[in-house]
Every structure is written in structure tokens, then in C-alpha cells.
Scaffold this active site. Structure first.
Site, short mmCIF file in Angstrom:
data_model
loop_
_atom_site.label_atom_id
_atom_site.label_comp_id
_atom_site.label_asym_id
_atom_site.label_seq_id
_atom_site.Cartn_x
_atom_site.Cartn_y
_atom_site.Cartn_z
N SER A 100 0.81 -1.23 0.00
CA SER A 100 0.00 0.00 0.00
C SER A 100 0.84 1.27 0.00
O SER A 100 1.80 1.41 0.76
CB SER A 100 -0.91 0.02 1.23
OG SER A 100 -1.62 1.23 1.24
N LYS A 140 -14.20 -3.94 2.38
CA LYS A 140 -15.15 -2.83 2.17
C LYS A 140 -16.58 -3.19 2.54
O LYS A 140 -17.32 -2.33 3.02
CB LYS A 140 -15.07 -2.34 0.72
CG LYS A 140 -13.75 -1.65 0.48
CD LYS A 140 -13.54 -1.20 -0.92
CE LYS A 140 -12.10 -0.73 -1.04
NZ LYS A 140 -11.75 -0.23 -2.32
N GLY A 148 -4.06 2.07 -11.53
CA GLY A 148 -4.90 2.79 -10.57
C GLY A 148 -4.17 3.73 -9.63
O GLY A 148 -4.75 4.16 -8.62
P1 NDP Z 1 -12.91 -7.88 -3.78
O1 NDP Z 1 -12.14 -8.93 -3.09
O2 NDP Z 1 -14.11 -7.29 -3.10
O3 NDP Z 1 -13.45 -8.44 -5.22
C1 NDP Z 1 -12.58 -9.11 -6.06
C2 NDP Z 1 -13.22 -9.35 -7.43
O4 NDP Z 1 -12.21 -9.85 -8.30
C3 NDP Z 1 -14.36 -10.36 -7.44
O5 NDP Z 1 -15.36 -9.91 -8.34
C4 NDP Z 1 -13.69 -11.64 -7.99
O6 NDP Z 1 -14.56 -12.47 -8.71
C5 NDP Z 1 -12.70 -11.04 -8.95
N1 NDP Z 1 -11.51 -11.88 -9.24
C6 NDP Z 1 -10.48 -12.17 -8.42
N2 NDP Z 1 -9.55 -12.88 -9.08
C7 NDP Z 1 -10.00 -13.05 -10.34
C8 NDP Z 1 -9.48 -13.70 -11.50
N3 NDP Z 1 -8.29 -14.33 -11.48
N4 NDP Z 1 -10.21 -13.67 -12.64
C9 NDP Z 1 -11.40 -13.02 -12.67
N5 NDP Z 1 -11.94 -12.38 -11.60
C10 NDP Z 1 -11.24 -12.40 -10.46
O7 NDP Z 1 -11.85 -6.74 -4.16
P2 NDP Z 1 -12.14 -5.18 -4.40
O8 NDP Z 1 -13.33 -5.08 -5.25
O9 NDP Z 1 -12.14 -4.46 -3.12
O10 NDP Z 1 -10.80 -4.72 -5.19
C11 NDP Z 1 -10.59 -5.09 -6.54
C12 NDP Z 1 -9.31 -4.44 -7.08
O11 NDP Z 1 -9.42 -3.03 -7.13
C13 NDP Z 1 -8.06 -4.73 -6.26
O12 NDP Z 1 -6.99 -4.99 -7.15
C14 NDP Z 1 -7.80 -3.43 -5.51
O13 NDP Z 1 -6.43 -3.26 -5.19
C15 NDP Z 1 -8.26 -2.43 -6.56
N6 NDP Z 1 -8.65 -1.13 -6.00
C16 NDP Z 1 -7.90 -0.02 -6.30
C17 NDP Z 1 -8.27 1.20 -5.83
C18 NDP Z 1 -7.45 2.40 -6.19
O14 NDP Z 1 -7.65 3.46 -5.55
N7 NDP Z 1 -6.59 2.35 -7.18
C19 NDP Z 1 -9.45 1.40 -4.98
C20 NDP Z 1 -10.20 0.18 -4.78
C21 NDP Z 1 -9.79 -1.03 -5.24
P3 NDP Z 1 -15.57 -13.51 -7.96
O15 NDP Z 1 -16.67 -12.66 -7.40
O16 NDP Z 1 -16.05 -14.41 -9.04
O17 NDP Z 1 -14.75 -14.20 -6.91
#
Ligand code: NDP
Length: 284
Positions: free
Chosen positions: A17, A68, A242
Site C-alpha cells: 500500500s 469494504k 490505478g
Molecule cells: P474484492 O475482493 O471485493 O473483489 C474481487 C473481485 O475480483 C471479485 O469480483 C472476484 O470475482 C474477482 N476476481 C479475483 N480474481 C480473479 C481472477 N483471477 N479472474 C477473474 N476475476 C477475479 O476486491 P475489491 O473489489 O475491493 O478490489 C478489486 C481491485 O481493485 C483490487 O486490485 C484493488 O487493489 C483495486 N482497487 C484499487 C483502488 C485504487 O484506488 N486504485 C481502490 C479500490 C480497489 P468472484 O466474485 O467471481 O470471486
């Protein structure tokens, strides 16, 4: 005893982070004394760690992957955008000891796309991959920008369907699984999965991108993420990670906590230059 205010980012994994550095830079820029640290917190110990933090005088917490939705449940009051998203990335303790939950991800992303990168969202076809907390945070502000089409693709369709249902009053959106994307094209593809954190890609094909399409990975890294690389290989006109969103959402959290919005451009330039310098030193 000093009067330094205590803030933190909770998440797992959290070692990567940049939030502590960003909030220190904001504090310097605005002349405040702020102690902001990163703490590895899992879903299982989130409630205990949050209570402990605020009992010990903490003022605010940013919550990142995978917390979250838990932060949403722990908040006593919600801003309108957090209530709609059902996801919270910023907690603030209020004078009466109650916790206010906000979600600054969506405004952070839209500011970075539209203002910093000149990507106009009006009347374009947008695909969001992933249906976790980050997707929930960005849907509202994206729909407010009036795209022509907004589609969510996710491995677990039920999670995307739930988001479509929650946001049906806010504008047109639909959802699908990745295999349904074989014959469609988009002007902007946003990776809101956590796949980049393990250098993976969602299961997508290159023909997803229309002419002059842009790619945006919510994840950020010292070197281009797997999805940023994918965008470059598949001739996206822009393929961005991001870092800019991270700084913009942090500026909104800083505003909520301290009542002042820091200047973000100088912070982006500094951190981007730092990572370019350090990646130039990496031996592949
Ligand atoms: P969550 O854990 O809540 O959700 C993860 C999502 O990713 C789910 O929909 C999951 O699918 C999917 N997923 C995980 N691995 C794979 C894969 N190999 N192939 C396809 N789908 C996959 O995470 P967040 O939503 O909180 O965060 C998501 C991303 O956004 C992270 O990388 C985080 O670092 C980034 N982020 C960046 C921010 C910024 O300010 N730049 C702010 C917020 C987030 P399924 O539901 O099917 O398991």
C-alpha cells in the site's frame, strides 16, 4: 502526549500500500501532523481491530481489499454514495463516538479518468470486470457520467446480478459471465477484479477493444500490471493503472477527515517518477 492524529489503512494484503506515503505527503502539503500507518487485517479480525483502533484514539480508517463490505456493516451512519454502494472505504469517528462510513472510490476513479486522463465517459460503451467492493464503489459515479452502455462481467454471476439490481434506479446496466463477451466491443474496459494482485488476468480476449479503446486497471504496481500489459499488447489507445485513482480517492478521504482537499497532481508526478526510477533498476 502529542496532538498527532491517528489514521490507518486496513486490508489484506497491505504491504504494497502507498496510502501511508500519500497521506504523509498530503499532511506536509497542508501543514498537518498526521500519523497514518498500514495494518494487515483480515475479514475475521476486522471488527475487533476497528474497535481497538478507535478506542485508542484513532480518528479514521481507510479499508481496502477485502474489507469494504465489512466496513459498510460496521458504520453507524453512511454517506449517500456509501449507502448506494453498500461498500465503505473510509471510516471517520464523529464527536459522539459513532462511525461515519463513506465511499470515495467512485469519485476518485472518475476524476482520474475524466480530469487527469481526458477519457470522456459520456455516450461510450464501458465494461467493468469484477463485482466486489471496488465495483460497487465506482458504479454510481460512472452511471452519473451517462455512458451509452455499462456492463459488468464477473466469474460469479450472482454477485454481478445483485449489483445490477441495487443500481437499477441509477441508470442502464447489465451483467454477464466472461464467456458471454466473445462478440462484443467496448470503448473503455475497467479491471475491478483483484486478479492483478497475483499477476493474473480475467479470462478475456483481445477483440474486446473497439478502435481507440482505453484500458484502466484499478490495481497499481511498481511495474505495469498484467492488465495494463494486456491493454498495450491489444492496442489500447491508453492503458493506465490505478495510481491516479488511489491518490484521488485518498484526497477525498483527506477532505472528509481534515476539511481540506489536497492538490493531487504534484503527488502523482512524485510517485510516478519514483516508480519509474525504481523499475528502471529492476533486473528482469
Ligand atoms: P474484492 O475482493 O471485493 O473483489 C474481487 C473481485 O475480483 C471479485 O469480483 C472476484 O470475482 C474477482 N476476481 C479475483 N480474481 C480473479 C481472477 N483471477 N479472474 C477473474 N476475476 C477475479 O476486491 P475489491 O473489489 O475491493 O478490489 C478489486 C481491485 O481493485 C483490487 O486490485 C484493488 O487493489 C483495486 N482497487 C484499487 C483502488 C485504487 O484506488 N486504485 C481502490 C479500490 C480497489 P468472484 O466474485 O467471481 O470471486
Amino acid at each position: 502526549m502529542t496532538n498527532i492524529s491517528e489514521f490507518a489503512v486496513f486490508g489484506h494484503p497491505i504491504k504494497h500500500s502507498k496510502s501511508p506515503q500519500i497521506h504523509q505527503l498530503f499532511a506536509q502539503q497542508t501543514g498537518r501532523l498526521v500519523n497514518y500507518f498500514a495494518q494487515d487485517v483480515s475479514v475475521d479480525n476486522f471488527i475487533t481491530q476497528t474497535q481497538l483502533f478507535f478506542e485508542n484514539g484513532g480518528k479514521g480508517i481507510n479499508c481496502t481489499v477485502p474489507l469494504k463490505e465489512q466496513a459498510f456493516l460496521v458504520a453507524n451512519q453512511l454517506t449517500a454514495r456509501a449507502s448506494l454502494a453498500k461498500a465503505v472505504n473510509t471510516l471517520k469517528i464523529q464527536d459522539d463516538g459513532s462511525l461515519l462510513g463513506d465511499n470515495t472510490d467512485g469519485i476518485g476513479l472518475v476524476t482520474d479518468l475524466v480530469i487527469n486522463n481526458n477519457i470522456n465517459l459520456l455516450d461510450i460503451r464501458i465494461l467493468i470486470m469484477g463485482a466486489g467492493g471496488a465495483c460497487r464503489g465506482i458504479i454510481g459515479p460512472i452511471l452519473e457520467s451517462k455512458p451509452k452502455q455499462l456492463t459488468i462481467a464477473n466469474r460469479t454471476l450472482s454477485k454481478a446480478e445483485e449489483i445490477v439490481s441495487d443500481f437499477k434506479e441509477c441508470g442502464e446496466l447489465d451483467c454477464c459471465v466472461y464467456s458471454d463477451l466473445s462478440n462484443v466491443q467496448f470503448d473503455l474496459v475497467i479491471n475491478a477484479t483483484s486478479a492483478s494482485l497475483t499477476s493474473d488476468l480475467p479470462p478475456i480476449r483481445g477483440n474486446l477493444l473497439a478502435n481507440n479503446a482505453s484500458c484502466y486497471d484499478l490495481a497499481y504496481s511498481q511495474i505495469p500490471t498484467a492488465f495494463v500489459e494486456w491493454g498495450l499488447v491489444n492496442h489500447a489507445s491508453k492503458s493506465i493503472d490505478g495510481l491516479g485513482m488511489l491518490i484521488e480517492q485518498a484526497a477525498e478521504a483527506f477532505l472528509l477527515w481534515h476539511g481540506i482537499r489536497p492538490e493531487t497532481k504534484e503527488i502523482f508526478d512524485l510517485l510516478n517518477n519514483q516508480r519509474q526510477a525504481s523499475s528502471a533498476n529492476i533486473n528482469y
